[in-house]
Design an enzyme around this catalytic site. Structure first.
Site, PDB file in Angstrom:
ATOM      1  N   VAL A   1       1.274  18.059 -22.525  1.00 41.02           N
ATOM      2  CA  VAL A   1       1.661  17.028 -23.317  1.00 41.02           C
ATOM      3  C   VAL A   1       3.589  17.285 -23.547  1.00 41.02           C
ATOM      4  CG1 VAL A   1       1.825  16.252 -25.790  1.00 41.02           C
ATOM      5  CG2 VAL A   1      -0.265  16.849 -24.798  1.00 41.02           C
TER       6      VAL A   1
ATOM      7  N   ALA B   1       5.428  -3.079  -7.956  1.00 39.42           N
ATOM      8  CA  ALA B   1       6.520  -2.483  -8.502  1.00 39.42           C
ATOM      9  C   ALA B   1       6.469  -0.968  -8.101  1.00 39.42           C
ATOM     10  CB  ALA B   1       6.615  -2.617 -10.157  1.00 39.42           C
TER      11      ALA B   1
ATOM     12  N   SER C   1      15.368  -0.697 -13.849  1.00 36.50           N
ATOM     13  CA  SER C   1      15.131  -1.638 -12.629  1.00 36.50           C
ATOM     14  C   SER C   1      14.408  -2.807 -13.048  1.00 36.50           C
ATOM     15  CB  SER C   1      14.412  -0.918 -11.548  1.00 36.50           C
ATOM     16  OG  SER C   1      12.999  -0.166 -11.968  1.00 36.50           O
ATOM     17  N   LYS C   2      13.339  -2.687 -13.886  1.00 37.96           N
ATOM     18  CA  LYS C   2      12.617  -3.838 -14.570  1.00 37.96           C
ATOM     19  C   LYS C   2      13.254  -4.676 -15.419  1.00 37.96           C
ATOM     20  CE  LYS C   2       8.651  -4.288 -14.108  1.00 37.96           C
ATOM     21  NZ  LYS C   2       7.686  -5.104 -12.959  1.00 37.96           N
TER      22      LYS C   2
ATOM     23  N   THR D   1       7.708  -5.283 -19.023  1.00 36.64           N
ATOM     24  CA  THR D   1       7.350  -4.138 -19.541  1.00 36.64           C
ATOM     25  C   THR D   1       7.912  -4.076 -20.773  1.00 36.64           C
ATOM     26  OG1 THR D   1       7.221  -1.811 -19.838  1.00 36.64           O
ATOM     27  CG2 THR D   1       8.702  -2.685 -18.072  1.00 36.64           C
ATOM     28  N   ASP D   2       7.243  -3.550 -21.830  1.00 36.25           N
ATOM     29  CA  ASP D   2       8.063  -3.088 -23.241  1.00 36.25           C
ATOM     30  C   ASP D   2       9.120  -2.379 -23.166  1.00 36.25           C
ATOM     31  OD1 ASP D   2       6.397  -0.780 -22.933  1.00 36.25           O
ATOM     32  OD2 ASP D   2       5.487  -1.024 -24.866  1.00 36.25           O
ATOM     33  N   GLU D   3       9.019  -1.330 -22.077  1.00 32.00           N
ATOM     34  CA  GLU D   3       9.944  -0.197 -21.891  1.00 32.00           C
ATOM     35  C   GLU D   3      11.410  -0.826 -21.562  1.00 32.00           C
ATOM     36  OE1 GLU D   3       8.977   3.058 -19.566  1.00 32.00           O
ATOM     37  OE2 GLU D   3       6.964   2.733 -19.872  1.00 32.00           O
TER      38      GLU D   3
ATOM     39  N   TYR E   1      13.362   3.591 -13.902  1.00 32.49           N
ATOM     40  CA  TYR E   1      12.427   2.517 -13.947  1.00 32.49           C
ATOM     41  C   TYR E   1      12.408   1.577 -15.032  1.00 32.49           C
ATOM     42  CZ  TYR E   1       7.790   0.574 -15.247  1.00 32.49           C
ATOM     43  OH  TYR E   1       6.980  -0.395 -15.694  1.00 32.49           O
TER      44      TYR E   1
ATOM     45  N   LEU F   1       0.845  -1.198   0.180  1.00 29.99           N
ATOM     46  CA  LEU F   1       0.122   0.009   0.089  1.00 29.99           C
ATOM     47  C   LEU F   1       0.741   1.300   0.138  1.00 29.99           C
ATOM     48  CD1 LEU F   1      -2.907  -0.977   2.204  1.00 29.99           C
ATOM     49  CD2 LEU F   1      -2.739  -1.260  -0.315  1.00 29.99           C
TER      50      LEU F   1
HETATM   51  P1  NAD Z   1       0.821   0.472 -10.029  1.00 32.88           P
HETATM   52  O1  NAD Z   1       1.955   1.495  -9.444  1.00 32.88           O
HETATM   53  O2  NAD Z   1      -0.678   1.139 -10.071  1.00 32.88           O
HETATM   54  O3  NAD Z   1       0.584  -0.565  -8.668  1.00 32.88           O
HETATM   55  C1  NAD Z   1       1.849  -0.811  -8.107  1.00 32.88           C
HETATM   56  C2  NAD Z   1       1.285  -1.755  -6.787  1.00 32.88           C
HETATM   57  O4  NAD Z   1       2.529  -2.197  -6.045  1.00 32.88           O
HETATM   58  C3  NAD Z   1       0.594  -0.762  -6.067  1.00 32.88           C
HETATM   59  O5  NAD Z   1      -0.484  -1.325  -5.217  1.00 32.88           O
HETATM   60  C4  NAD Z   1       1.847  -0.560  -4.626  1.00 32.88           C
HETATM   61  O6  NAD Z   1       1.234  -0.554  -3.362  1.00 32.88           O
HETATM   62  C5  NAD Z   1       2.460  -2.072  -4.683  1.00 32.88           C
HETATM   63  N1  NAD Z   1       3.965  -2.147  -4.190  1.00 32.88           N
HETATM   64  C6  NAD Z   1       4.804  -1.038  -4.485  1.00 32.88           C
HETATM   65  N2  NAD Z   1       5.753  -1.355  -3.935  1.00 32.88           N
HETATM   66  C7  NAD Z   1       5.688  -2.577  -3.176  1.00 32.88           C
HETATM   67  C8  NAD Z   1       6.374  -3.110  -2.386  1.00 32.88           C
HETATM   68  N3  NAD Z   1       7.790  -2.770  -2.057  1.00 32.88           N
HETATM   69  N4  NAD Z   1       5.883  -4.276  -1.811  1.00 32.88           N
HETATM   70  C9  NAD Z   1       4.678  -4.587  -1.941  1.00 32.88           C
HETATM   71  N5  NAD Z   1       3.652  -4.057  -2.876  1.00 32.88           N
HETATM   72  C10 NAD Z   1       4.499  -2.771  -3.274  1.00 32.88           C
HETATM   73  O7  NAD Z   1       1.299  -0.139 -10.918  1.00 32.88           O
HETATM   74  P2  NAD Z   1       0.797  -0.725 -12.418  1.00 32.88           P
HETATM   75  O8  NAD Z   1       0.721   0.132 -13.209  1.00 32.88           O
HETATM   76  O9  NAD Z   1      -0.457  -1.494 -11.839  1.00 32.88           O
HETATM   77  O10 NAD Z   1       1.596  -1.921 -12.805  1.00 32.88           O
HETATM   78  C11 NAD Z   1       1.794  -3.171 -12.376  1.00 32.88           C
HETATM   79  C12 NAD Z   1       3.015  -3.924 -12.862  1.00 32.88           C
HETATM   80  O11 NAD Z   1       2.875  -4.026 -14.299  1.00 32.88           O
HETATM   81  C13 NAD Z   1       4.387  -3.434 -12.492  1.00 32.88           C
HETATM   82  O12 NAD Z   1       5.336  -4.273 -12.137  1.00 32.88           O
HETATM   83  C14 NAD Z   1       4.717  -2.406 -13.852  1.00 32.88           C
HETATM   84  O13 NAD Z   1       6.148  -2.613 -14.028  1.00 32.88           O
HETATM   85  C15 NAD Z   1       3.929  -3.759 -14.936  1.00 32.88           C
HETATM   86  N6  NAD Z   1       3.497  -2.950 -16.156  1.00 32.88           N
HETATM   87  C16 NAD Z   1       2.534  -1.907 -16.206  1.00 32.88           C
HETATM   88  C17 NAD Z   1       2.099  -1.309 -17.340  1.00 32.88           C
HETATM   89  C18 NAD Z   1       1.352  -0.108 -17.428  1.00 32.88           C
HETATM   90  O14 NAD Z   1       1.013   0.330 -18.321  1.00 32.88           O
HETATM   91  N7  NAD Z   1       0.731   0.589 -16.165  1.00 32.88           N
HETATM   92  C19 NAD Z   1       2.660  -1.900 -18.569  1.00 32.88           C
HETATM   93  C20 NAD Z   1       3.378  -3.090 -18.607  1.00 32.88           C
HETATM   94  C21 NAD Z   1       3.740  -3.799 -17.344  1.00 32.88           C
HETATM   95  P1  TYD Z   2       3.103   7.545 -19.200  1.00 37.95           P
HETATM   96  O1  TYD Z   2       1.758   7.156 -18.605  1.00 37.95           O
HETATM   97  O2  TYD Z   2       3.869   8.057 -18.047  1.00 37.95           O
HETATM   98  O3  TYD Z   2       3.593   5.927 -19.641  1.00 37.95           O
HETATM   99  P2  TYD Z   2       5.198   5.505 -19.931  1.00 37.95           P
HETATM  100  O4  TYD Z   2       6.267   6.562 -19.780  1.00 37.95           O
HETATM  101  O5  TYD Z   2       5.334   4.123 -19.130  1.00 37.95           O
HETATM  102  O6  TYD Z   2       4.976   5.167 -21.408  1.00 37.95           O
HETATM  103  O7  TYD Z   2       3.269   8.304 -20.162  1.00 37.95           O
HETATM  104  C1  TYD Z   2       2.864   7.771 -21.717  1.00 37.95           C
HETATM  105  C2  TYD Z   2       3.176   8.644 -22.873  1.00 37.95           C
HETATM  106  O8  TYD Z   2       2.486   9.891 -22.422  1.00 37.95           O
HETATM  107  C3  TYD Z   2       4.772   8.968 -22.554  1.00 37.95           C
HETATM  108  O9  TYD Z   2       5.289   9.247 -23.891  1.00 37.95           O
HETATM  109  C4  TYD Z   2       4.842  10.153 -21.919  1.00 37.95           C
HETATM  110  C5  TYD Z   2       3.582  11.067 -22.251  1.00 37.95           C
HETATM  111  N1  TYD Z   2       2.944  11.894 -21.046  1.00 37.95           N
HETATM  112  C6  TYD Z   2       2.891  13.184 -21.570  1.00 37.95           C
HETATM  113  O10 TYD Z   2       2.868  13.939 -22.558  1.00 37.95           O
HETATM  114  N2  TYD Z   2       2.327  14.323 -20.738  1.00 37.95           N
HETATM  115  C7  TYD Z   2       2.136  13.671 -19.316  1.00 37.95           C
HETATM  116  O11 TYD Z   2       1.778  14.568 -18.313  1.00 37.95           O
HETATM  117  C8  TYD Z   2       2.449  12.288 -18.930  1.00 37.95           C
HETATM  118  C9  TYD Z   2       2.235  11.910 -17.405  1.00 37.95           C
HETATM  119  C10 TYD Z   2       2.978  11.518 -20.114  1.00 37.95           C
END
Ligand code: NAD
Ligand code: TYD
Length: 337
Positions: free
Chosen positions: A207, A83, A154-155, A126-128, A151, A35
């Site tokens: 943006v 994460a 680290s992934k 992640t694709d990143e 980020y 949390l």
């Molecule tokens: P989020 O930031 O919404 O949620 C992360 C969750 O992890 C939170 O509930 C947080 O409390 C918990 N957390 C953080 N540190 C913790 C710790 N030390 N111990 C236990 N719990 C902890 O993230 P999300 O967008 O739901 O992403 C979830 C996963 O999917 C991540 O691993 C992210 O790298 C991966 N991912 C996300 C996306 C995206 O577009 N959001 C795309 C590809 C992969």
């Molecule tokens: P984001 O949602 O942070 O995801 P990621 O960086 O993991 O791709 O951002 C998506 C795209 O949008 C990225 O190219 C950065 C851009 N972006 C903006 O242009 N303005 C914003 O305020 C944010 C948060 C992201």
């Protein structure tokens, strides 16, 4: 199946928890989450009394706590979402916590998973980790790992540790790498919920750069269904790319949101670019489609409309977040941009 879901109170994790409990009567699930600012039990409202669901508050870097949860719940499968997930935070608000949670936390879980002989460990990545594409091509599972921000790095580190656990000790581990998700319960620091919330409040939509950075958008439930398929049918030691195959410039997404909300494009503000900003991501999801029979269920347009509607109808959810500590974050990141 007894599942340990880490990070189940976050955006994708909470959608996954709901999906698994709804779709599989045989699933018992422990949600292990620290949390942090991104974890919100409101995302799971209504599940408290479900006998198949248990919440444990704990940190993935805390060995004793992780060990206890494996010992107490006879975990069979781990799906690891927990994460630090926001690129801007890793760039501007301290990256050590990213290394701690994403790298050390993953290794802590891997060691416990081995010690307790779990049947499968799914690393949600992640694709990143692949870095940035030029104007052509898509990332495949054999693309080089070239992360460009803390980020992503680290992934990538976590993915290598998962691979090593499989290679060295035969842990049944699978890695999924997904493109940008959107949908309900996404923390309003990420592009789509941030833009929807700002537009609803008639605030400027920041943006980055020229807005022509391309992301490959996928609806969160399509991602959850893909992970579900990988949990059940994926091959140990394999990687699966997941993507919506809807790769478009950020500006198109922002304009789409404004159209849905019937708000003017004059709300768009071009602001200073993010450092090391990856120009283009696009996934080749051919492997998971061909080998595991997964595909996205609907169109990007319908999913975006449904998502925007969710934020309109659940205004109090994001307003509560935006009136809290998040205000300080917003001022620090966007105040002088
Ligand atoms: P989020 O930031 O919404 O949620 C992360 C969750 O992890 C939170 O509930 C947080 O409390 C918990 N957390 C953080 N540190 C913790 C710790 N030390 N111990 C236990 N719990 C902890 O993230 P999300 O967008 O739901 O992403 C979830 C996963 O999917 C991540 O691993 C992210 O790298 C991966 N991912 C996300 C996306 C995206 O577009 N959001 C795309 C590809 C992969
Ligand atoms: P984001 O949602 O942070 O995801 P990621 O960086 O993991 O791709 O951002 C998506 C795209 O949008 C990225 O190219 C950065 C851009 N972006 C903006 O242009 N303005 C914003 O305020 C944010 C948060 C992201």
């Amino acid at each position: 199946m007894r599942l340990l879901v880490t990070g189940g109170a976050g955006f994708i994790g909470s959608n996954f928890v709901r999906w698994m409990l709804q779709d599989h009567a045989d699933v018992e699930l422990v949600n292990f989450d620290a949390l942090t600012y991104a974890g919100n039990l409101e995302n799971l409202a209504g599940l408290e009394d479900d006998p198949r669901y248990t919440f444990v508050k704990g940190d993935v870097t805390d060995r004793a706590c992780v060990e206890a949860v494996f010992a107490r719940h006879a975990i069979e499968t781990v799906v690891h979402f927990a994460a630090e997930s926001h690129v801007d935070r890793s760039l501007h608000f301290g990256s050590l916590v990213f290394v701690q949670t994403n790298v050390v936390g993953t290794q802590t879980l891997l060691e416990a998973a081995r010690a307790h002989a779990v049947k499968r460990f799914v690393q949600v990545s992640t694709d990143e980790v692949y870095g940035s594409l030029g104007s052509q091509g898509r990332f495949t599972e054999t693309s080089p790992i070239q992360p460009n921000n803390p980020y992503a790095a680290s992934k990538a580190g976590a993915d290598f540790l998962v691979r090593a656990a499989h290679q060295s000790y035969g842990l049944d581990a699978v890695i999924t790498r997904c493109s940008n998700n959107f949908g309900p319960y996404q923390f309003p620091e990420k592009l789509i919920p941030l833009m929807v919330a700002n537009a609803l409040e008639d605030k400027p939509l920041p943006v980055y750069g020229d807005g022509m950075h391309v992301r490959d958008w996928i609806y969160v439930l399509d991602h959850c269904r893909a992970i579900d398929v990988v949990v059940r049918k994926g091959t140990a030691g394999e990687l699966y790319n997941i993507g919506g195959t809807h790769d478009v410039p950020n500006l198109d997404v922002v304009r789409g949101i404004l159209r849905i909300l019937d708000k003017p494009e004059s709300l768009i503000r071009f602001v200073k670019d993010r450092p090391g900003h990856d120009r283009r991501y696009a996934m080749d999801a051919g492997k998971i489609r061909a080998e595991l029979g997964w595909q996205p269920a609907g169109s990007f347009e319908d999913a975006l409309e449904a998502t925007v509607r969710w934020y309109v109808e659940n205004r109090e959810w994001w307003e509560r977040i935006r009136t809290g500590a998040y205000r300080e974050y917003y001022q620090k990141l966007y105040g002088n941009r």
